[in-house]
Design a protein around this motif. Structure first.
Motif, PDB file in Angstrom:
ATOM      1  N   ALA A  36     -12.913   1.227   4.568  1.00 47.46           N
ATOM      2  CA  ALA A  36     -12.434   0.403   3.001  1.00 47.46           C
ATOM      3  C   ALA A  36     -13.636  -0.669   2.418  1.00 47.46           C
ATOM      4  N   ALA A  87      -7.390   0.331  -2.288  1.00 45.70           N
ATOM      5  CA  ALA A  87      -6.622   1.369  -2.740  1.00 45.70           C
ATOM      6  C   ALA A  87      -6.254   1.198  -3.928  1.00 45.70           C
ATOM      7  N   TYR A  88      -6.526   0.048  -4.703  1.00 48.21           N
ATOM      8  CA  TYR A  88      -5.907  -0.832  -5.786  1.00 48.21           C
ATOM      9  C   TYR A  88      -6.842  -0.079  -6.653  1.00 48.21           C
ATOM     10  N   LEU A 112      -9.744   0.817  -6.754  1.00 46.87           N
ATOM     11  CA  LEU A 112     -10.754   2.063  -6.522  1.00 46.87           C
ATOM     12  C   LEU A 112      -9.879   2.869  -6.387  1.00 46.87           C
ATOM     13  N   ASP A 113      -8.770   3.135  -6.548  1.00 44.77           N
ATOM     14  CA  ASP A 113      -8.019   4.731  -6.215  1.00 44.77           C
ATOM     15  C   ASP A 113      -6.730   4.426  -7.236  1.00 44.77           C
ATOM     16  N   THR A 114      -6.588   3.488  -7.829  1.00 42.86           N
ATOM     17  CA  THR A 114      -4.962   3.826  -9.252  1.00 42.86           C
ATOM     18  C   THR A 114      -5.749   3.410 -10.503  1.00 42.86           C
ATOM     19  N   PRO A 115      -5.538   4.387 -11.473  1.00 41.75           N
ATOM     20  CA  PRO A 115      -5.889   4.381 -12.476  1.00 41.75           C
ATOM     21  C   PRO A 115      -5.763   3.337 -13.210  1.00 41.75           C
ATOM     22  N   SER A 174     -19.061  -0.329  -4.666  1.00 44.07           N
ATOM     23  CA  SER A 174     -18.284  -0.407  -6.384  1.00 44.07           C
ATOM     24  C   SER A 174     -18.849  -0.638  -7.454  1.00 44.07           C
ATOM     25  N   GLN A 232       0.277  -1.165   0.205  1.00 46.40           N
ATOM     26  CA  GLN A 232       0.273  -0.293  -0.587  1.00 46.40           C
ATOM     27  C   GLN A 232       1.046   1.499   0.186  1.00 46.40           C
ATOM     28  N   ARG A 248     -16.370   0.936   1.090  1.00 40.74           N
ATOM     29  CA  ARG A 248     -16.664   1.855  -0.229  1.00 40.74           C
ATOM     30  C   ARG A 248     -16.414   0.219  -1.719  1.00 40.74           C
ATOM     31  N   ARG A 297      -0.376  12.979   3.286  1.00 35.62           N
ATOM     32  CA  ARG A 297      -1.873  12.328   3.938  1.00 35.62           C
ATOM     33  C   ARG A 297      -2.310  13.976   4.425  1.00 35.62           C
TER      34      ARG A 297
END
Length: 712
Positions: free
Chosen positions: A467, A375-376, A378-381, A474, A301, A470, A632
């Motif tokens: 998380a 994080a991977y 949902l948040d990584t394009p 999703s 992460q 989310r 952050r």
């Protein structure tokens, strides 16, 4: 004398070693190996990886030298113990003014890979000892966990169960067939340059003093002990070759690991490449050279911004593969001969004795999977086009990843439910029954006898719940509005858990405690005492079984900064911990100590010393987590200007000490000694009384590849 850590990156390739093809098989095939070295105090660490050959050679050259060769494949290795050297056993100072270590790889040579036709593979090196004689006291060829346990118990020889077949030669050859009957380990020691190998009983010499059984050492017999006697040059020199035949791991191609944004920290890149394989990421070398769930999840992460998607997916997939049927995250795996020994105890034993043995004793790991996956995915394009295919993968037993992940989310919701329904201390999440460990501070004293860990309850549970909400919303796991809402409501309630851990020490009492502690520790009490300009507030490292705080200031605030959005008053207090010098706060000349017991009583202080694994010592990755958390928080738009200014000052102070200890940062931890009433860096594990040893290469200490200083 405390030696500072020096790092050498060895880039030149060596040619074939003469005679190896005839005696040992061919050198590893041509191509650029991963090869680097890290020296710390009296220990030199040499790493080699190319194709199926990967090894870490640890050459400890203190008063009683020791050599370990550890292989990630099978978590297998060898250990050689030597008797104490005579006083003054060292060569004259070099041109640079330093004294070469008593035992070391011969200058101008390096670790070389070997592959034999019989399937054994490993490494060889040339060693030299600056002494007229070197006595081999014992050797152990076994799983690294067995070697780790033997060293921890003070053993310096192989238990009877691990006795190896021996051919005196020369060369001396030790060979073992593992208890599974299928795999082998071999050690070859060949004297060179006139050095002779002699049993101590063969030339009429008096035997060395017998070993003390009360220290876990068996009685010595003439057949156990061998001497290496120097040749005409006055030095003991020999070739050491260690080999094993466990199935190799699959390394990533050098250009397949990182994105262009990765920090230009060559050593960290080398360490990560050594520890990362397509099958799993090893936690650290030499002692933890296999899968650890917590280490994998926290590392991936933090590193996610600079890792390529296949590398991230390999890390997450290794954790999902090892989930328990109820969704629990495995902590450590036992493989190779260690697994065979454990499986042999079962009734009936499994058909395959090498079936990995997974350990589920840790509490925190279950709450780390959802934040990393979210994080991977949902948040990584780059993950948008890969998410559904990743979740559709199947484990070795045929279950889809998304099904396994749902089980983990259900486990998170179930464990969080009691406190979410009734938020009182009794409903916080405790360590498991009869276990003194459960979070990253997994030494027995790491929580000071506490049962409710601060990081788990105040940061990881609410982060996992958010998380989960989310992921449920999703659509990647199938729309589940009911569970998404349940997780969201529970997360809000769990935000209040930190209040149970609050500790406040009145100013005058705090000043006296800080002055007394600093004086006892050999430090100048003036700066720390002057920094106590108000009452001291912090969050306890844990609560005891009765719900009382264990009054130890700590770095676990970093989890809240990285995973949650604390109130400004909380952030103000954390900033003070970083700005105040130890023992008023956490900042020392050599880094942030992970625990400050100055505000506790004598019993608490005895559990958290600079010789304890989680005491007043510096862990590299904890500083990185704090730095990532500060970054952050400073990205928030809802902070008062005063809080932002405090955090900015704290971030600057933190990066000052990180930069000062950058040469150590790829390792696991380090400690300090008082000198001139200040802290001076010292290696951890190389001084009598230290609770354990530090790994030279640690997975989560490579996260500075992504966690970089602010550009202001």
């Amino acid at each position: 004398m405390i030696s500072s850590k020096a790092v050498r990156i060895l880039l030149a390739l060596a040619g074939p070693v003469a005679g190896l093809a005839a005696v040992f098989g061919a050198p590893a095939p041509a191509g650029a190996p991963l090869r680097f070295s890290i020296s710390e105090g009296t220990t030199a660490n040499h790493f080699y990886r190319r194709g199926p050959v990967a090894a870490h050679a640890v050459v400890s050259s203190g008063a009683a030298p020791r050599v370990i060769v550890a292989f990630p494949a099978g978590n297998t290795g060898v250990c050689l113990w030597f008797d104490e050297l005579p006083a003054g056993a060292a060569t004259s100072p070099s041109a640079a003014g330093s004294t070469p270590p008593p035992l070391a790889i011969v200058p101008g040579t390096q670790l070389e890979g070997i592959e034999r036709p019989d399937g054994l593979r490993g490494v060889t090196c040339q060693l030299r000892c600056a002494a007229p004689e070197l006595t081999l006291r014992g050797a152990l060829l076994a799983n690294i966990r067995t070697i780790r346990d033997a060293i921890g118990a003070g053993q310096k020889d192989a238990p009877a169960e691990f006795a190896a077949e021996r051919t005196l030669g020369p060369p001396l050859v030790l060979r073992r067939t593992a208890v599974d009957g299928r795999h082998h380990v071999e050690l070859r020691l060949e004297p060179t340059d006139g050095t002779r190998l002699v049993p101590y009983s063969s030339d009429g010499d008096a035997p060395p003093a017998p070993r003390r059984p009360d220290r876990g050492e068996g009685a010595a017999t003439p057949g156990d002990i061998l001497r290496l006697r120097a040749g005409p040059g006055g030095h003991v020199t020999f070739k050491l070759t260690a080999l094993a035949d466990d199935p190799p791991l699959t390394p990533f191609a050098a250009d397949a690991l990182f994105t262009p944004g990765v920090a230009a920290r060559l050593l960290d890149q080398q360490v990560f490449a050594f520890l990362a394989s397509e099958e799993k990421f090893a936690a650290g070398s030499w002692r933890f050279l296999t899968y650890f769930g917590r280490d994998t999840l926290l590392s991936v992460q933090l590193l996610m911004p600079v890792l390529r998607p296949p590398v991230i997916e390999a890390a997450l997939g290794s954790v999902i593969e090892r989930l328990a049927p109820d969704g629990e995250v495995a902590h450590e795996e036992g493989i190779g001969e260690f697994a065979a020994l454990e499986n042999r105890k079962l009734s009936p034993p499994p058909a395959d004795l090498l079936r990995p043995v997974l350990d589920y004793k840790m509490v925190d790991s279950a709450f780390l999977l959802a934040p990393a996956v979210a994080a991977y995915l949902l948040d990584t394009p780059a993950a948008a086009a890969r998410a559904r295919a990743f979740l559709a993968r199947t484990t070795t037993d045929g279950e889809r990843y998304d099904q396994r992940l749902r089980k983990n989310l259900e486990l998170v919701l179930a464990r969080a439910a009691p406190f979410a329904a009734d938020p009182r201390v009794e409903n916080l999440i405790a360590l498991k029954d009869d276990l003194p460990v459960g979070n990253w501070r997994d030494s027995n004293q790491g929580l000071g006898g506490g049962r409710y860990a601060f990081d788990i309850n105040a940061a990881l549970v609410p982060a996992a719940l958010r998380a989960a909400a989310r992921l449920y919303r999703s659509g990647l796991l199938g729309d589940d509005a009911i569970r998404a809402a349940q997780a969201g409501r529970a997360a809000e309630t769990w935000k209040t858990a930190e209040r149970f851990f609050r500790v406040t020490v009145p100013q005058e009492r705090a000043k006296q405690q800080v002055a007394d502690y600093a004086t006892a520790a050999g430090l100048d009490p003036g700066p720390a005492t002057a920094a106590v300009d108000r009452a001291v507030s912090f969050h306890a490292v844990a609560l005891d079984a009765a719900g009382r705080p264990v009054p130890v200031m700590n770095t676990d605030d970093a989890f809240l900064l990285f995973f949650t959005d604390p109130a400004p008053t909380y952030l103000d207090a954390v900033a003070l911990h970083l700005l105040r010098p130890f023992p008023a706060g956490l900042r020392t000349a050599v880094g942030l100590v992970v625990a400050n017991p100055a505000y506790g009583d004598a019993a608490v202080q005895r559990q958290f010393t600079r010789a304890d694994y989680h005491g007043t010592v510096v862990w590299s990755w904890q500083q990185a987590l704090m730095a990532a958390g500060l970054k952050r928080q400073l990205a928030r738009r809802d902070l008062p200007d005063t809080t932002r200014a405090q955090l900015t000052a704290a971030e600057r102070a933190l990066w000052t000490v990180i930069s000062a200890s950058q040469a150590q940062s790829a390792g696991e931890l380090w400690t300090w000694e008082p000198k001139g009433e200040r802290e001076v860096l010292a290696p951890f594990g190389q001084t009598a009384g230290h609770a354990d040893e530090s790994n030279a290469a640690q997975l989560w200490s490579t996260v500075y590849l992504a966690v970089q200083p602010p550009r202001r």
